[in-house]
Design an enzyme around this catalytic site. Structure first.
Site, short mmCIF file in Angstrom:
data_model
loop_
_atom_site.label_atom_id
_atom_site.label_comp_id
_atom_site.label_asym_id
_atom_site.label_seq_id
_atom_site.Cartn_x
_atom_site.Cartn_y
_atom_site.Cartn_z
N HIS A 1 -9.56 2.30 0.13
CA HIS A 1 -8.32 1.69 0.50
C HIS A 1 -7.83 1.68 -1.36
CE1 HIS A 1 -4.15 1.39 1.29
NE2 HIS A 1 -4.70 0.65 2.11
N PHE B 1 1.56 -3.35 3.88
CA PHE B 1 1.53 -4.54 4.12
C PHE B 1 3.37 -5.01 4.49
CE2 PHE B 1 -2.85 -7.01 3.50
CZ PHE B 1 -3.28 -5.90 4.88
N GLU C 1 -0.70 4.89 14.38
CA GLU C 1 -0.10 6.08 13.02
C GLU C 1 -0.11 7.76 13.94
OE1 GLU C 1 -0.76 7.97 9.04
OE2 GLU C 1 -2.69 6.34 9.95
N CYS D 1 0.90 -1.39 0.06
CA CYS D 1 0.34 0.00 0.22
C CYS D 1 0.99 1.06 0.20
CB CYS D 1 -1.56 -0.03 0.86
SG CYS D 1 -2.09 -1.32 1.37
N LYS E 1 -9.29 8.50 3.36
CA LYS E 1 -10.07 6.84 2.57
C LYS E 1 -11.25 6.76 3.15
CE LYS E 1 -5.81 4.60 2.84
NZ LYS E 1 -4.27 5.30 3.07
N HIS F 1 -2.60 7.32 6.25
CA HIS F 1 -3.29 6.46 6.26
C HIS F 1 -4.17 6.24 6.78
CE1 HIS F 1 -2.15 2.60 4.05
NE2 HIS F 1 -2.19 2.69 5.45
#
Length: 415
Positions: free
Chosen positions: A342, A403, A316, A165, A337, A305
């Site tokens: 996403h 990831f 975060e 991502c 998002k 994010h």
């Protein structure tokens, strides 16, 4: 070393809340959710039956039908966003050195639909190996940059970054570095993804990563809300034209913003879970600030994010508070998002564009779908809940984490 300055001279967006930059910005500032029941396949047996798909999208209005059939959707999306960005940039291909013009793109997965469809077709047959001759060229992630370079004749560095991502931001940072090191004058960069497929939804469902709020898709992506329970899968592309500042100035280009710093780090912790204390996120934001020669108080807005997962959002925010200290309370923070879903490898590209547009319009897009405060967060922080906010926006930071523990942050500022 005397590094070159790098600016953004063109942008293009194909998103679940708008099929071009203008529509995308309107969707962001109006707090539009792109989530709805899946139309691409029968999702009735899946745990998650919705996604953020493109709307009112007809590929044949952009690409010839015969040519489109040779491309996976992720490449189609890349071509369309790039077309808009190139037109926006006003670049005259006859007046630039094409040997010093490159393409650096990001995609976390690449041709997932192509791979899925070909394998399903083979498995349903009698075992005779019948495969489309375009199977491999459609599937490989780097084919997007191949198509783009062929169309525009760009003969400089050409590759795709794959960092889950974080891929889109990774591509922008790589493009930024090539230009400031003097190796290119112009770069098309960004990211695209087309993972709303049976394999995409099924795979993320198996990981328990997706929201299963099938009764209310439009409110399913709710970053920082107490009842968040997973992200919403999206699709689309974002493209940016990065250009060496003097090169852009010499041709009288419109300049949106300057790219001033980028950071990369690894959590070195877990294949899918973030570091619980946000160590990698802390390191990458510090790295971006150091690279930009900026202080925390120089940043006005962070496009986080913020995927709407229980663990990710917490780690975060912990990182932001560590890096920004007291200034964290003066920042605007938002997760777009909550509206787009996403976009995986394309997330960093469309979110960098959201930051650029925030600078252009001096307005911060919201984090929608906030209903209940979560005591895990310091709610004195300004998450820009539910409504956009007008404010001075001179510099933005955009975070993307993937990831494998991949982290990328990029900083852009008004010029």
């Amino acid at each position: 070393m005397n590094l070159k300055r790098v600016v953004v001279t063109g942008i293009g967006a194909l998103t679940p809340i708008g099929n071009n930059v203008e529509e995308y910005w309107q969707g962001l500032t109006n707090g539009v959710s792109g989530a709805a029941p899946i139309t691409k396949f029968d999702a009735s047996l899946f745990k998650t039956q919705f996604a953020c798909e493109l709307k009112n999208f007809d590929i044949e209005s952009h690409i010839d039908k015969k040519e489109a059939r040779k491309m996976d959707p992720f490449t189609q999306y890349a071509m369309i966003a790039t077309d808009e960005a190139m037109l926006d940039s006003g670049l005259d291909l006859e007046k630039i050195n094409l040997n010093r013009a490159g393409v650096i793109w990001g995609s976390g997965i690449g041709g997932l639909k192509t791979f899925q469809d070909e394998v399903m077709y083979f498995a349903q047959g009698d075992g005779t190996p019948r495969f489309n001759p375009f199977f491999i060229p459609k599937m490989i992630a780097d084919i997007s940059t191949g198509y783009i370079s062929i169309k525009y004749g760009f003969k400089g560095p050409n590759f795709v970054t794959v960092s889950a991502c974080a891929s889109g931001t990774n591509a922008i940072i790589d493009a930024f570095n090539y230009i400031r090191l003097g190796k290119m004058d112009v770069t098309i960069c960004g990211g695209s993804e087309a993972a709303v497929t049976q394999a995409g939804i099924g795979g993320f469902n198996a990981m328990k990563a997706l929201s299963q709020r099938n009764d209310s898709p439009e409110t399913a992506s709710r970053p920082f809300d107490k009842d968040r329970e997973g992200f919403v899968l999206g699709e689309g592309a974002g493209a940016l034209i990065l250009e060496e500042y003097e090169h852009a100035k010499a041709r009288g280009a419109k300049i949106y913003a300057e790219v001033v710093g980028g950071g990369m780090s690894a959590d070195a912790h877990h294949i899918t879970a973030p570091h619980p204390e946000g160590e990698g996120a802390t390191n990458v934001m510090k790295s971006a600030l150091e690279d930009a020669n900026m202080k925390p108080e120089d940043i006005d807005y962070i496009n986080v994010h913020g995927t709407s997962t229980p663990l990710g959002d917490i780690s975060e925010v912990k990182a932001i508070q560590k890096v920004f200290g007291d200034h964290a309370y003066k920042l605007n923070i938002s997760s777009t998002k909550s509206m787009t879903g996403h976009l995986l490898g394309a997330a960093g590209a469309i979110e960098a564009i959201a930051g650029i547009l925030a600078i252009k319009h001096q307005e911060v897009p919201p984090t929608i779908n906030h209903f209940t405060d979560d005591e895990e967060f310091d709610n004195k922080l300004n998450f820009t809940f539910n409504k956009p906010q007008k404010r001075a926006v001179n510099a933005i930071l955009s975070n993307t984490f993937g990831f494998g523990g991949h982290n990328c942050s990029i900083i852009l500022k008004k010029i």
